[in-house]
Scaffold this active site. Structure first.
Site, PDB file in Angstrom:
ATOM      1  N   LYS A 126      65.874  24.149  33.886  1.00 25.43           N
ATOM      2  CA  LYS A 126      65.248  23.289  34.897  1.00 25.43           C
ATOM      3  C   LYS A 126      65.585  21.847  34.554  1.00 25.43           C
ATOM      4  O   LYS A 126      65.857  21.538  33.387  1.00 25.43           O
ATOM      5  CB  LYS A 126      63.722  23.480  34.872  1.00 25.43           C
ATOM      6  CG  LYS A 126      63.020  22.992  36.122  1.00 25.43           C
ATOM      7  CD  LYS A 126      63.057  24.006  37.245  1.00 25.43           C
ATOM      8  CE  LYS A 126      62.532  23.408  38.542  1.00 25.43           C
ATOM      9  NZ  LYS A 126      62.380  24.424  39.589  1.00 25.43           N
ATOM     10  N   ASP A 166      64.686  21.401  44.149  1.00 21.25           N
ATOM     11  CA  ASP A 166      63.259  21.662  43.922  1.00 21.25           C
ATOM     12  C   ASP A 166      62.551  20.513  44.642  1.00 21.25           C
ATOM     13  O   ASP A 166      63.139  19.912  45.552  1.00 21.25           O
ATOM     14  CB  ASP A 166      62.948  21.695  42.407  1.00 21.25           C
ATOM     15  CG  ASP A 166      61.529  22.173  42.094  1.00 21.25           C
ATOM     16  OD1 ASP A 166      61.281  23.379  42.214  1.00 21.25           O
ATOM     17  OD2 ASP A 166      60.657  21.346  41.761  1.00 21.25           O
TER      18      ASP A 166
HETATM   19  P1  NDP Z   1      59.530  19.817  48.833  1.00 22.40           P
HETATM   20  O1  NDP Z   1      59.812  18.520  48.159  1.00 22.40           O
HETATM   21  O2  NDP Z   1      60.378  20.251  49.967  1.00 22.40           O
HETATM   22  O3  NDP Z   1      58.008  19.837  49.334  1.00 22.40           O
HETATM   23  C1  NDP Z   1      56.954  19.657  48.467  1.00 22.40           C
HETATM   24  C2  NDP Z   1      55.669  19.607  49.276  1.00 22.40           C
HETATM   25  O4  NDP Z   1      54.563  19.623  48.381  1.00 22.40           O
HETATM   26  C3  NDP Z   1      55.541  18.344  50.117  1.00 22.40           C
HETATM   27  O5  NDP Z   1      54.822  18.624  51.277  1.00 22.40           O
HETATM   28  C4  NDP Z   1      54.747  17.439  49.178  1.00 22.40           C
HETATM   29  O6  NDP Z   1      54.007  16.436  49.835  1.00 22.40           O
HETATM   30  C5  NDP Z   1      53.823  18.416  48.524  1.00 22.40           C
HETATM   31  N1  NDP Z   1      53.437  17.897  47.199  1.00 22.40           N
HETATM   32  C6  NDP Z   1      54.261  17.587  46.166  1.00 22.40           C
HETATM   33  N2  NDP Z   1      53.557  17.082  45.150  1.00 22.40           N
HETATM   34  C7  NDP Z   1      52.271  17.073  45.547  1.00 22.40           C
HETATM   35  C8  NDP Z   1      51.062  16.680  44.940  1.00 22.40           C
HETATM   36  N3  NDP Z   1      51.033  16.172  43.709  1.00 22.40           N
HETATM   37  N4  NDP Z   1      49.920  16.850  45.650  1.00 22.40           N
HETATM   38  C9  NDP Z   1      49.951  17.374  46.898  1.00 22.40           C
HETATM   39  N5  NDP Z   1      51.059  17.748  47.534  1.00 22.40           N
HETATM   40  C10 NDP Z   1      52.194  17.609  46.865  1.00 22.40           C
HETATM   41  O7  NDP Z   1      59.516  20.918  47.654  1.00 22.40           O
HETATM   42  P2  NDP Z   1      59.659  22.495  47.769  1.00 22.40           P
HETATM   43  O8  NDP Z   1      59.024  22.979  49.010  1.00 22.40           O
HETATM   44  O9  NDP Z   1      61.061  22.829  47.481  1.00 22.40           O
HETATM   45  O10 NDP Z   1      58.805  22.969  46.486  1.00 22.40           O
HETATM   46  C11 NDP Z   1      57.410  23.240  46.553  1.00 22.40           C
HETATM   47  C12 NDP Z   1      57.009  24.094  45.361  1.00 22.40           C
HETATM   48  O11 NDP Z   1      57.756  25.309  45.368  1.00 22.40           O
HETATM   49  C13 NDP Z   1      57.275  23.477  43.978  1.00 22.40           C
HETATM   50  O12 NDP Z   1      56.271  23.913  43.080  1.00 22.40           O
HETATM   51  C14 NDP Z   1      58.615  24.085  43.593  1.00 22.40           C
HETATM   52  O13 NDP Z   1      58.794  24.098  42.182  1.00 22.40           O
HETATM   53  C15 NDP Z   1      58.421  25.488  44.132  1.00 22.40           C
HETATM   54  N6  NDP Z   1      59.657  26.238  44.350  1.00 22.40           N
HETATM   55  C16 NDP Z   1      60.630  25.776  45.176  1.00 22.40           C
HETATM   56  C17 NDP Z   1      61.777  26.514  45.380  1.00 22.40           C
HETATM   57  C18 NDP Z   1      62.811  26.104  46.363  1.00 22.40           C
HETATM   58  O14 NDP Z   1      63.723  26.910  46.610  1.00 22.40           O
HETATM   59  N7  NDP Z   1      62.739  24.929  46.973  1.00 22.40           N
HETATM   60  C19 NDP Z   1      62.023  27.766  44.640  1.00 22.40           C
HETATM   61  C20 NDP Z   1      60.890  28.210  43.863  1.00 22.40           C
HETATM   62  C21 NDP Z   1      59.778  27.443  43.705  1.00 22.40           C
HETATM   63  P3  NDP Z   1      54.469  14.897  49.724  1.00 22.40           P
HETATM   64  O15 NDP Z   1      55.617  14.771  50.657  1.00 22.40           O
HETATM   65  O16 NDP Z   1      53.270  14.127  50.131  1.00 22.40           O
HETATM   66  O17 NDP Z   1      54.848  14.654  48.289  1.00 22.40           O
END
Ligand code: NDP
Length: 445
Positions: A126, A166
């Site tokens: 990672k 991510d």
């Molecule tokens: P994105 O950046 O596309 O989206 C993240 C979302 O989560 C946004 O809506 C963001 O809101 C919100 N968010 C992030 N940090 C916080 C916080 N501290 N409090 C509240 N909301 C928060 O990321 P992904 O959708 O790709 O990833 C989301 C999760 O899924 C992560 O844990 C990632 O590790 C996991 N994941 C992702 C994969 C992938 O293929 N993308 C694969 C496996 C796991 P805001 O815009 O306000 O920050």
């Protein structure tokens, strides 16, 4: 003192301020106790748990870049190459101001077991940076990505380490990173996944994590309750990549998704989330989830945390780590929620997980539930090696098979240790067994 406790003590002593990493190691080792106890002498002699909890390599570097005002900014970059026991290191890059070594190590550690569960030949890693792409111009994001890759390129390669996206790293960032890698190395190779479709990306990679999450939920409902998603009320947190495509697949399977969020607050739309509108706001305009209510006044926006107070049957946390605590878990239960599956990595605190397990809430942890993303990344690597592109339907069908297989493996492992229905233990055990076998075969490394 048991071997597990000795190793837990060692991990705390060696990584004193790394709270997220310690949390993840505790969660995994606690649920591996049954396996370790059955092999205590052998594992201890071979220092197996010490080796599995220490990354093979941690790379940390300076990332200087110039902002639009001509000022130099400096961020910190990381890549943690955790385990190459079953394949090249594989795992995403996260760009978010909260990123530090502890967070990258926790994600890398979890990734080892997740990647093992997919059944594909990928090790765990990672990386990321405390850079925040939010509010930056495209030129600034490009300048940052080029500087980041100027350092990272030394440590990665199609058969060495293959990063992906991510939080904060989507198609735009992957494109800039790939372009810079190619310039420096002079190699057109599958060194990153999540690439655009015009330069080696895989169809269905964008959708994979969210779709995979819903496929495993459907499989769990079918197996455990002889039920389906049709008519279920679903709350999804986040509004990024995982949340959007989990919502899409859940809706396709007949569920009513009524809430989404971001770090400012959450929206509730009892008519069902209008996903085209969400995509327009988040993917095209890079806006905030509260913009939804301006276009759809019958929906409401509530500032702050609190999305877990929205009554639902199924909760899918898809935002970030530790976003759902014990009080949230209790509220979900009081409101009738019977299933939680994690799209995000470690979104539930340990106390929340314990509550699900003790109170009969069906629970699928992230390392199984969100493995669809990395699985399709591995399929992207296969296509790059083959110099072929598979159709959307082909990739999606493989993804579905992989998620069904993961459910079976997790369910079987839990049953083998008389822990039926405990998918936390099942996922950790099934992931661990394969890694251990590969490590044993390769000698002391
Ligand atoms: P994105 O950046 O596309 O989206 C993240 C979302 O989560 C946004 O809506 C963001 O809101 C919100 N968010 C992030 N940090 C916080 C916080 N501290 N409090 C509240 N909301 C928060 O990321 P992904 O959708 O790709 O990833 C989301 C999760 O899924 C992560 O844990 C990632 O590790 C996991 N994941 C992702 C994969 C992938 O293929 N993308 C694969 C496996 C796991 P805001 O815009 O306000 O920050």
């Amino acid at each position: 003192m048991s071997y597990v406790d000795q190793v837990l003590e060692r991990v705390v002593a060696k990584n004193p301020s790394e709270t997220e990493f310690i949390q993840a190691v505790k969660e995994v080792l606690e649920s591996l106790r049954v396996v370790v106890e059955a092999n205590e002498e052998k594992f201890k002699k071979e220092a197996l748990l010490e080796r599995i909890t220490d990354p093979e390599r941690i790379i940390s570097f300076r990332v200087p870049w110039v902002d639009d005002s001509g000022n130099v900014q400096v961020n910190r970059g990381f890549r943690v190459q955790f385990s190459s026991a079953i394949g090249p290191y594989k795992g995403g890059l996260r760009f978010h101001p909260s990123v530090n070594q502890s967070i990258i190590k926790f994600l890398g550690f979890e990734q080892v077991f997740k990647n093992s569960l997919t059944g594909l030949p990928i090790g765990g890693g990672k990386g990321g940076s405390d850079f925040d792409p939010k509010g930056k111009s495209d030129r600034e994001v490009m300048a940052f990505c080029q500087s980041f890759m100027t350092e990272l390129n030394k440590y990665i390669g199609a058969d060495v380490d293959v990063p992906a996206g991510d939080i904060g790293v989507g198609a735009r960032e992957i494109g800039f990173l790939y372009g810079q890698y190619k310039r420096i190395k002079g190699l057109y190779e599958g060194v990153l996944t999540g690439k655009g479709l015009t330069y080696g990306g895989s169809l269905a990679r964008t959708e994979a994590t969210g779709y995979g999450l819903v496929y495993i939920v459907a499989e769990m409902l079918k197996n455990v309750k002889n039920d389906s998603l049709a008519g279920k009320k679903v709350v999804v947190s986040g509004s990024g990549n995982v949340a959007i495509y989990a919502t899409q697949k859940a809706q396709e399977l007949g569920a009513n998704v009524i809430a989404l969020s971001d770090s400012n607050g959450y929206i509730v739309d009892e008519d069902g989330i209008d996903l085209d509108l969400v995509k327009e706001i988040k993917e095209v305009k890079r806006g905030r989830i509260k913009d939804y209510v301006a276009a759809k006044p019958s929906a409401k926006f509530v500032e702050g945390k609190g999305i877990w107070s929205v009554p639902c049957d199924i909760a899918l946390p898809c935002a970030t780590q530790n976003e759902l605590d014990l009080d949230d878990a209790k509220t979900l239960k009081e409101n009738g929620c019977f299933l939680v599956a994690e799209g995000a990595n470690m979104p539930s605190t340990q106390a929340a997980v314990d509550f699900y397990l003790e109170n009969g809430i069906l629970f699928m942890p992230g390392k199984a539930a969100n493995a669809g993303g990395v699985a399709v990344s591995a399929l992207e690597m296969s296509q790059n090696s083959l110099r072929l592109s598979w159709s959307f339907e082909e990739v999606d069908a493989r993804l579905k098979d992989i998620m069904v297989n993961i459910f079976t493996k997790v369910d079987d492992a839990a049953k083998r240790y008389n822990l039926e229905g405990n998918y936390v233990a099942g996922a950790n055990i099934a992931g661990f067994e394969k890694v251990v076998e590969a490590m044993n075969a390769q000698g002391i490394v």
